[in-house]
Write a protein that holds these residues in place. Sequence first.
Motif, PDB file in Angstrom:
ATOM      1  N   ILE A   9      -2.821 -12.000  11.857  1.00 26.85           N
ATOM      2  CA  ILE A   9      -4.227 -12.239  11.524  1.00 26.85           C
ATOM      3  C   ILE A   9      -4.913 -10.899  11.284  1.00 26.85           C
ATOM      4  O   ILE A   9      -5.709 -10.751  10.348  1.00 26.85           O
ATOM      5  CB  ILE A   9      -4.916 -13.014  12.665  1.00 26.85           C
ATOM      6  CG1 ILE A   9      -4.334 -14.426  12.686  1.00 26.85           C
ATOM      7  CG2 ILE A   9      -6.419 -13.046  12.442  1.00 26.85           C
ATOM      8  CD1 ILE A   9      -5.030 -15.399  13.569  1.00 26.85           C
ATOM      9  N   GLU A  10      -4.581  -9.918  12.110  1.00 25.94           N
ATOM     10  CA  GLU A  10      -5.224  -8.608  11.934  1.00 25.94           C
ATOM     11  C   GLU A  10      -4.882  -8.037  10.567  1.00 25.94           C
ATOM     12  O   GLU A  10      -5.737  -7.553   9.844  1.00 25.94           O
ATOM     13  CB  GLU A  10      -4.761  -7.642  13.047  1.00 25.94           C
ATOM     14  CG  GLU A  10      -5.509  -7.872  14.359  1.00 25.94           C
ATOM     15  CD  GLU A  10      -4.878  -7.127  15.530  1.00 25.94           C
ATOM     16  OE1 GLU A  10      -4.149  -6.156  15.270  1.00 25.94           O
ATOM     17  OE2 GLU A  10      -5.111  -7.526  16.674  1.00 25.94           O
ATOM     18  N   GLN A  11      -3.595  -8.111  10.239  1.00 29.77           N
ATOM     19  CA  GLN A  11      -3.167  -7.540   8.955  1.00 29.77           C
ATOM     20  C   GLN A  11      -3.916  -8.209   7.797  1.00 29.77           C
ATOM     21  O   GLN A  11      -4.379  -7.559   6.873  1.00 29.77           O
ATOM     22  CB  GLN A  11      -1.669  -7.784   8.776  1.00 29.77           C
ATOM     23  CG  GLN A  11      -0.845  -6.545   9.072  1.00 29.77           C
ATOM     24  CD  GLN A  11       0.615  -6.836   8.756  1.00 29.77           C
ATOM     25  OE1 GLN A  11       1.215  -7.670   9.412  1.00 29.77           O
ATOM     26  NE2 GLN A  11       1.158  -6.172   7.753  1.00 29.77           N
ATOM     27  N   VAL A  12      -3.985  -9.545   7.914  1.00 32.36           N
ATOM     28  CA  VAL A  12      -4.614 -10.304   6.826  1.00 32.36           C
ATOM     29  C   VAL A  12      -6.106  -9.989   6.756  1.00 32.36           C
ATOM     30  O   VAL A  12      -6.652  -9.714   5.686  1.00 32.36           O
ATOM     31  CB  VAL A  12      -4.381 -11.816   7.071  1.00 32.36           C
ATOM     32  CG1 VAL A  12      -5.300 -12.625   6.206  1.00 32.36           C
ATOM     33  CG2 VAL A  12      -2.935 -12.167   6.768  1.00 32.36           C
ATOM     34  N   THR A  13      -6.769  -9.987   7.929  1.00 35.74           N
ATOM     35  CA  THR A  13      -8.214  -9.713   7.922  1.00 35.74           C
ATOM     36  C   THR A  13      -8.471  -8.323   7.360  1.00 35.74           C
ATOM     37  O   THR A  13      -9.390  -8.107   6.576  1.00 35.74           O
ATOM     38  CB  THR A  13      -8.776  -9.823   9.350  1.00 35.74           C
ATOM     39  OG1 THR A  13      -8.345 -11.068   9.893  1.00 35.74           O
ATOM     40  CG2 THR A  13     -10.291  -9.776   9.344  1.00 35.74           C
ATOM     41  N   LEU A  14      -7.634  -7.419   7.766  1.00 36.06           N
ATOM     42  CA  LEU A  14      -7.805  -6.038   7.292  1.00 36.06           C
ATOM     43  C   LEU A  14      -7.677  -5.991   5.762  1.00 36.06           C
ATOM     44  O   LEU A  14      -8.503  -5.374   5.069  1.00 36.06           O
ATOM     45  CB  LEU A  14      -6.727  -5.157   7.944  1.00 36.06           C
ATOM     46  CG  LEU A  14      -6.942  -3.647   7.803  1.00 36.06           C
ATOM     47  CD1 LEU A  14      -8.278  -3.245   8.413  1.00 36.06           C
ATOM     48  CD2 LEU A  14      -5.819  -2.884   8.504  1.00 36.06           C
ATOM     49  N   ALA A  15      -6.661  -6.677   5.274  1.00 40.57           N
ATOM     50  CA  ALA A  15      -6.473  -6.681   3.807  1.00 40.57           C
ATOM     51  C   ALA A  15      -7.691  -7.286   3.124  1.00 40.57           C
ATOM     52  O   ALA A  15      -8.166  -6.789   2.092  1.00 40.57           O
ATOM     53  CB  ALA A  15      -5.225  -7.485   3.462  1.00 40.57           C
ATOM     54  N   LEU A  16      -8.220  -8.352   3.738  1.00 44.00           N
ATOM     55  CA  LEU A  16      -9.392  -9.003   3.136  1.00 44.00           C
ATOM     56  C   LEU A  16     -10.595  -8.065   3.164  1.00 44.00           C
ATOM     57  O   LEU A  16     -11.362  -7.974   2.205  1.00 44.00           O
ATOM     58  CB  LEU A  16      -9.716 -10.309   3.859  1.00 44.00           C
ATOM     59  CG  LEU A  16      -8.723 -11.457   3.595  1.00 44.00           C
ATOM     60  CD1 LEU A  16      -8.945 -12.604   4.577  1.00 44.00           C
ATOM     61  CD2 LEU A  16      -8.856 -11.992   2.166  1.00 44.00           C
ATOM     62  N   LEU A  17     -10.761  -7.353   4.317  1.00 47.70           N
ATOM     63  CA  LEU A  17     -11.899  -6.415   4.397  1.00 47.70           C
ATOM     64  C   LEU A  17     -11.760  -5.329   3.333  1.00 47.70           C
ATOM     65  O   LEU A  17     -12.733  -4.929   2.695  1.00 47.70           O
ATOM     66  CB  LEU A  17     -11.977  -5.801   5.800  1.00 47.70           C
ATOM     67  CG  LEU A  17     -12.466  -6.773   6.891  1.00 47.70           C
ATOM     68  CD1 LEU A  17     -12.274  -6.175   8.271  1.00 47.70           C
ATOM     69  CD2 LEU A  17     -13.939  -7.133   6.688  1.00 47.70           C
ATOM     70  N   ASP A  18     -10.521  -4.889   3.119  1.00 47.91           N
ATOM     71  CA  ASP A  18     -10.306  -3.885   2.070  1.00 47.91           C
ATOM     72  C   ASP A  18     -10.724  -4.426   0.709  1.00 47.91           C
ATOM     73  O   ASP A  18     -11.243  -3.703  -0.133  1.00 47.91           O
ATOM     74  CB  ASP A  18      -8.809  -3.518   1.994  1.00 47.91           C
ATOM     75  CG  ASP A  18      -8.442  -2.475   3.049  1.00 47.91           C
ATOM     76  OD1 ASP A  18      -9.365  -1.766   3.508  1.00 47.91           O
ATOM     77  OD2 ASP A  18      -7.252  -2.397   3.425  1.00 47.91           O
ATOM     78  N   ALA A  19     -10.451  -5.735   0.529  1.00 45.74           N
ATOM     79  CA  ALA A  19     -10.701  -6.324  -0.801  1.00 45.74           C
ATOM     80  C   ALA A  19     -12.128  -6.844  -0.941  1.00 45.74           C
ATOM     81  O   ALA A  19     -12.494  -7.385  -1.965  1.00 45.74           O
ATOM     82  CB  ALA A  19      -9.721  -7.467  -1.030  1.00 45.74           C
ATOM     83  N   ALA A  20     -12.922  -6.681   0.114  1.00 46.45           N
ATOM     84  CA  ALA A  20     -14.252  -7.332   0.109  1.00 46.45           C
ATOM     85  C   ALA A  20     -15.157  -6.825  -1.001  1.00 46.45           C
ATOM     86  O   ALA A  20     -16.125  -7.468  -1.370  1.00 46.45           O
ATOM     87  CB  ALA A  20     -14.922  -7.135   1.466  1.00 46.45           C
TER      88      ALA A  20
END
Length: 1642
Positions: A9-20
């Motif tokens: 979940i952390e990895q995914v959330t982080l990727a999403l935050l990067d793509a925000a």
Amino acid sequence: MGVIEDTDIEQVTLALLDAANDRDPVVQEQVRKSILTLGNQKPDKVLSMCQDYLLKHPKLVVGHRVVVLQTIELVVKSRIDDITYPKIKNVIQLASDEMTKSKEVVPDWQQAASNILVAVGNKYINDIMEEILSKFQPGVLPHFFVVQTLANLSDSNVYGMVPFLNAIMGTMLPMLGMTKHDNMKWVFSSALCHFSESILEYLANLDKAPDPTVRKDTFSSEIFSAYDILFNSWIQSREAKLRLTVAEALGSMSHLMAHDKLEEQLPKLLPTILGLYKKNTEHYIISKSLCQVLEASVNMGSRVLETQIDGLLLALHQQVCSPVDFSNPPTIKNHNEVLRCFSILANTFPDRLMVFVLQRLENSNERNRMGSLAVLRHLINSSTSTMETKKLLILASIRQPLADHSNKVKKRVVQVISAMAHHGYLELDGGDLLVRFIIQHCALPDTYYKGQRPPDPEEVTNEALRSMCDNTLHLFTTTVGRLTDVLWPMLLCYLTPNQYANATTPLCKSLILLASKKRAAQEPNFMIDFNAQGTSLPSQYILLIRLLVNASFPFRYRGHGAPSLSLLNAISPNIHPKAETFWENEIPKLLSYLEESTEDSLDKKKWDESLLQLLSKTLATIDDSKWTSQLAVEATRYLPTYNNSLEEKSFLYRCVGVILQQCYNKELVRKQLQEILINTRHNDAVERTGVAMGIGLCASSHLDGTLEKLEEFGKSDAFRKASGIFGLLKDKNDVDVEKMKSTLILCYGYVALHAPEDQLLTRIDSDILQNISKNFNTKDLTMKLSLIHSVGLIAKAISNSVRKQGFMFTRKHELMGVMTDFIKAEPPEVMRTPVRYLVLTTCANLINLDPPLTENENFDLLKTCLNGVYGLPTADTPDRVKEEEALDPQQREVLYSDTFNALHELLRNVLARDLNPDGLQAVFKHIESWLSSGQDHERERAVKTTAHLLQFYLDNLSVKNLVTFHNLGALVGRLAPRCTDPNPEVRRAAIDCIYSLMYIQLRYEGFSLDYKDDSVEALLDVREKLSNPDHSVLYKTCSELTKIISKRLPQQQLSTLLFMLFDGLVDSQSNCSRASSVILNTLLKNRGAGLQDLVPEMLEVLHNRLQVIGEEQVKVAIGQSILILATQHLQTVVNTLVAYPLPYDSWSCEMWMALGADSTLALQIMEMIIEKLNVMVPYVDKKESMLRPGLTKVATSHPLAMTCALREMMLNGQSADAVAHLFPKLFSALLVRLGSSVGVQLPKDLNSNSIISDRKTTNKNSVINFDVCGVAVEALRVLLARAQLDAVVKPLDQEGAWDKMKDPQQHTTGVTLLSRAMAKHAGPRLPAIVESLCPSLCNIYECQRITVTAFFSELLNHHVVTELMILDMLMNNMMERITDTCGTVRMLAVRGLGNIAVGSPEKVNKYAKELLAAMSSGMEEKDDPGKLITLEAMSGMSKILLYLDQKNVNLLVVYIFMKIKPFLENENDEIRCASIMLLGNLSKFGSGEPVFKDQIHNVLVSLLLHLSDPNPHVVKACKYAMRICAPVVGSEQISAMFQNHLLEEKGLHYGEFINDLTKYLIQDFPGMLNFYHITVVQFFKSNWAEIRASAAMFIGFLLGNLPDEHFSHMNMGSVTKGLVMLLQDPDPLVRVKAAEAMGHFH
């Protein structure tokens, strides 16, 4: 949460935050959605990640930070109750830091942080305040957004914030003095405004507040200190935005200031606020602030306010006068605030305010008045108690604006009057003026006519104002109860003066409501005393008259007819008590008749009659002579009211006539007649007729008195005065005596019309005709017209009397017989006496009397008269008689002319008694035969008479109901060919006939009398052109004429017309027979499209005509006709001609040849025949006899006929283009046809299905030479000749190839010769031919496969096929034929494969394996009785071995499936497509094999992902393959999904499909999940973005649908890593899908 690790979940959330902050808005939106989904599932986790993210990336761009902060805000808002307290503390800290990190103001970023604090503050106000106040320290200017956040918090959490406000303001006050920048001043002012509003809200709801001890004065001193700075310093700022915010704050703060302080400040505060109006364009905030200050002042009972009142009123008045723009809400709000200010002041200073407003009303400036009226209306509505004492004052003051000319002002006046009505003003003295004002404006005329638009958007049109007044009057009547007695019966006064005519409708409606109300309540004052002292009401007599005359023109004045009648009904007891019940029955009937009518449809004559009936019956019902006499007197006196509307006046004259009918006082009647005659304005025709009609009506009861009066008037001074000695000195307004006499003459006519029938006949001569006959010799036009009119009326009256008494002229038949005998006795060849003329005239008159003639008598009469006149020689033929007996030319001319005129009159009268299509036919049948007479003058007479009769028919036709003009086609068919008659007179008259016929048809179709049709009018031009005798001009004109006929002729008449024209093809005049053909063809061109059912019949008629016509030109035209029909009904024409008896006779052949004349059409027909030949059964197998075994092939007749037809068409040289275009198809079709004809016999009943029964018997000899195969061979030969391939035909002729082709034993040899000749001499044409022939190789008919295989087999013997690149095609076809069920075909195929070694030896190695296999199987052939195949295979093998490489012979077959798999991901679309298709096709053979099932699962993921392949063909192939594989997959549900959703032409909702599919995969194949998701992840690296996106979707749905217990199958690490990678994909589509998949990580 199953086995999704926190790290995932952390990895995914982080990727999403990067793509925000993705550059693509769609991706950005999806990323936000997915973070929010995860945040709502795991708020603490996601908030921590957001926080860490911001801390680790201090240099993040603002846009990106904002998105992250907004995400935090949304998670907090939706999950505040589930977030742990430590996390809340962290969020507060983070938001506070983010908000104040930059000393500069960065609105987006800091606002986003501030919003988080406000969201948290709704629950954790104390924690928030602790944090914020740490950044809000005494003596230090705080950050802009710290103040902004406090302001917003005070809005969103009033109860939480107010307890802190005292402290906050304590800290804030010293800061105000330190503030230098406008933006800080603005934010402080805004905060003070919010704080004050919050405190006021808190105080207003103390019962709900946490601390009920809070009081207003808690804040007074702080508020005043702040006020001091804002008012004395900041409000002077140059920045408009700041000034307005300060003003707004001062307004809110004024309520919290100590009373003494406010009182002290008012003299400065109010002028300052008013001063802001000049400095700012935006006024709403200023008015709102002013309103709050006034409210605060009034609430505390301010004394000072009074000193400010003048300035206030002026400024407010100025505001209320400024225009309100309804499309701009702030101006509307401003207007309402200003009115609120007026209300506040009205309650405190009513007198000052009233004086001010009423004085302002006197100012006539439009804006000024509108403003003042707006205030007045507002005050009347809102401050009722205050205004009570001011009513009379207001009533007096409103008079001035009543006279204003501006509609805008009037609109405001109406609004004020409406308000006054509701508050009891109108009952007071002077209220009636206001009612009159409303009614005057209900009577306004229209303003703008169509096309003009008012330029001013605020413009008030007359219509708008009038409609407003209509509504106001209606409201007075319905909702303001106290007005009933003001309006009743006063409104009646407005009904009779003309200036209120346009208000009649609303007035009547209101009066009806009032009357009904009073009648229902049985109020005594419903009954009106018309004679009361001082009343200004019109009398009941005038009301009755006025309302009746209104009703006579019911649609004038906004439709005042119905309301006028309804009102009469409503007030009937007031008119006369006896009228009540009668009207209750009669008037509703009239009203319902009106309701069904429109102005155009109303039958005015009938309507007037029914109104006069109503009047007459009413008087009879009332039966009160005194009342009736009074009515007569008042009605006569009322006549001049209508001097400007003469039609109404004319109706009133008739009313007076009806009233006088019911009057028994003879003296009074004479007196009224005298008054009418003396006062009539004789110069006007409408008035003259009106008077005459009135006097006529009077005469029906008072015949003697009326006649005496008329006689007396005729001798009176009036006439002498008009024609007297001073005639020279007459004033131009005086009436001249002729006009008066005209009135008198008309009066006599109407008197006769209305006189009682029993008295009429005795008076006609002595009293009526005698008085007018002395004027018969007048020269004056008016008098003449009156005389004619009057005599007409007298005649009508007499005939009515005669009709009533019945009148049969018994000797009519006898006399007619004598007359016709006279005509028969006349010499037929000459006319010297007027006998014929006189007889015809007499008959014409007799025919009108009763009893009518029988059908036979009519027939004889017409026949005798026509034959007696038409047969006469022309007028200029010399008479062989002694000079003195002969008539001179001029006399003869006149006599002829009179005679024909009399004949026409007779025919007209006959026709008039039976004016319908049958009657016309009864007359026309006598003329018809003369139309095609060989004598010019006879044709001319017949056509001219016809023209005359048709014109008469048209003029007198009255279409009551729709009748079919059923003989139109026949008439046009007889007359149209005459339009090119050699005689120009005939031509012109014929056109006139057509012209009339077309209009008669239009009338029957329902067009009006005066309707002019452009196309029919064009006939007049055509008539001019016909005077030119030149042939080419005549034919051109002929086709123009036809176009017109064609446009107007109803479809059902067309056939009659056409068959008449077919007769015309053999007309006595060759000109006309040609014309018939031109008209025929033009008609067919324009209208043939609708004649499908008649095509066979028409073709048959043409077939018959061809046999008798000698005229070449007409023959050619018939060919044209067939062509035209074919262009419209190709199928029908072809079907009809095909069905003609075989073999075709020469005329049928001519018809087929005609179809070859137009290459486009020939092309279509040939294509059609080719198509049919390709699909029709060529023969059937029949058992010939019981004795002989075996079946015989018997030809089917349709393909046989079509082959004949093709041959005939190709014989026409003009078909060359079509043949060239279709050569490959024609060649292949005929070659296949030839194959199907070999050894086939003619059926015994050759023409059993022929459409023409009487031609079924065919010539025996012609059948003997008719041979099925011969027809095909001949057609093929004609084709080659027409295609100019003589080089091919020549060798075939020499080698006797044609006969060989016909011989079943040598057929393949013949075809081989044909193939060889084509290969040698027509090489370039072969590729298309081969392509056309290929499908026939799969035909069910062996004979066809044999013929085509033989043709192909020989082609391979020639190198030309390699040069033309058709070798592969031929080879493949031969290889396919290796397995044919027919041995001959297999043999020919093997032969062909062997031929390659001769034709193209260099290609043998290319086909090594196939050739080997083919040859091997050929040599192993089991079903080969003659061993022909084996023989061919051996010889073929020998041929190819000559050229084979050694290595090729040892090749082995490899597993196909393993071969296919690598191609699935091939770059080349076609390879992918083909491999997938093959895979699909292979799977047909793989069902039930476990090995095969595994192979399918191996490639399933690939197929699923390629469903979104960029290439549509690949997608189709995938769908196909998966549908075919479905049964092998091993899951019923998945199998059903493939079958139902993957349809070739249908779209696929890919997301839904994959979502459902993953559910079934999880359910049916849990053991394979590991394999599946690993395979899918591999596709994350696919070359195609679409495939990568689909792979992400697949994974997303797999995770979304996966139950916890199956997570053990998943390698989440690689999935997470893969998705994170895809979130950085260059393609936005992929990024969106990756982000969406990440939303499933919970």
